[in-house]
Design a protein around this motif. Sequence first.
Motif, PDB file in Angstrom:
ATOM      1  N   ASP A  77      -4.301  -1.278   0.574  1.00 55.48           N
ATOM      2  CA  ASP A  77      -4.218  -0.948   1.993  1.00 55.48           C
ATOM      3  C   ASP A  77      -4.155   0.574   2.177  1.00 55.48           C
ATOM      4  O   ASP A  77      -3.126   1.188   1.892  1.00 55.48           O
ATOM      5  CB  ASP A  77      -2.975  -1.613   2.597  1.00 55.48           C
ATOM      6  N   PRO A  78      -5.215   1.203   2.678  1.00 51.85           N
ATOM      7  CA  PRO A  78      -5.201   2.667   2.829  1.00 51.85           C
ATOM      8  C   PRO A  78      -4.206   3.143   3.882  1.00 51.85           C
ATOM      9  O   PRO A  78      -3.676   4.252   3.784  1.00 51.85           O
ATOM     10  CB  PRO A  78      -6.642   2.993   3.232  1.00 51.85           C
ATOM     11  N   GLU A  79      -3.935   2.318   4.898  1.00 56.71           N
ATOM     12  CA  GLU A  79      -2.976   2.720   5.927  1.00 56.71           C
ATOM     13  C   GLU A  79      -1.567   2.801   5.350  1.00 56.71           C
ATOM     14  O   GLU A  79      -0.797   3.693   5.696  1.00 56.71           O
ATOM     15  CB  GLU A  79      -3.017   1.746   7.102  1.00 56.71           C
ATOM     16  N   LEU A  80      -1.226   1.851   4.492  1.00 60.14           N
ATOM     17  CA  LEU A  80       0.092   1.877   3.852  1.00 60.14           C
ATOM     18  C   LEU A  80       0.241   3.134   3.011  1.00 60.14           C
ATOM     19  O   LEU A  80       1.266   3.827   3.084  1.00 60.14           O
ATOM     20  CB  LEU A  80       0.278   0.637   2.982  1.00 60.14           C
ATOM     21  N   LYS A  81      -0.774   3.444   2.213  1.00 63.07           N
ATOM     22  CA  LYS A  81      -0.702   4.633   1.378  1.00 63.07           C
ATOM     23  C   LYS A  81      -0.599   5.897   2.227  1.00 63.07           C
ATOM     24  O   LYS A  81       0.140   6.829   1.878  1.00 63.07           O
ATOM     25  CB  LYS A  81      -1.922   4.700   0.466  1.00 63.07           C
ATOM     26  N   ASP A 120      -1.634  -1.766  -4.254  1.00 59.34           N
ATOM     27  CA  ASP A 120      -1.975  -2.282  -2.929  1.00 59.34           C
ATOM     28  C   ASP A 120      -3.179  -1.505  -2.388  1.00 59.34           C
ATOM     29  O   ASP A 120      -3.146  -0.275  -2.295  1.00 59.34           O
ATOM     30  CB  ASP A 120      -0.777  -2.116  -1.981  1.00 59.34           C
TER      31      ASP A 120
END
Length: 234
Positions: free
Chosen positions: A123-127, A121
């Motif tokens: 998405d840097p915010e999720l990570k 994924d």
Amino acid sequence: MEPILLYGFPLGSSMGLVAALEWLGQPYRLSRVDMLGEMREPSYARLNARHETPVIITEEGRPLTETMAIAAWLEARDIERRISFAPGSPEADRMHQIMAFVNTGFTGAFSPLWVALETEDPDPELKARLRKFGQERVIERHDKLEAMIGDAPFLVGDRPTLADGVLIGVARWLEFHEVAEPDRWPRLEALRRRIEADPAVRFATAIENGETPVGSGALRGQLPLAEVIEKFGV
């Protein structure tokens, strides 16, 4: 036949079980599993449908999975009590207690960090959220383990046991995931250094790295994973 332990690399928790087999001193074989490649192949499900290591092939040719089940299998064969204690003794109870804690909450705390590392994924915010949650959980579990460690050289007494083996393969993930410096937990850091200095653990680490060190003599060779799957896969 000798039992065969399937151990994972890189940084597999199963490294400590290789050390435990060395401590046990009974004949065994190994099979090396690339956890980023071979373990994910459909054929590996014939040995473990959850695509995980470790797996041990018993003397009867039966695959046995899950760290705690394998530890219990080893304990039952430890007639000389090299890696365990007399059933029902306070030492055995403490060993089981610590192994259960390490294999559940302590190991599980790293799961968000592994997911953050391996997810595709973008998405840097999720990570970032996964890493923050994982770091908080790992620190909290380390705090708990630090409080559980006594004054003995090892987790249960003056010699390494299955509990130390279950711990050492996982404890090094702290540095790999860059959660915190080990000296934040002085008792645990000192314990880790003692375990890591043990000849059997040095042997197991070298084996994991693909080297061919000299051990106790109990290791009777390594088998290709494909051969193990072909012969013992369900």
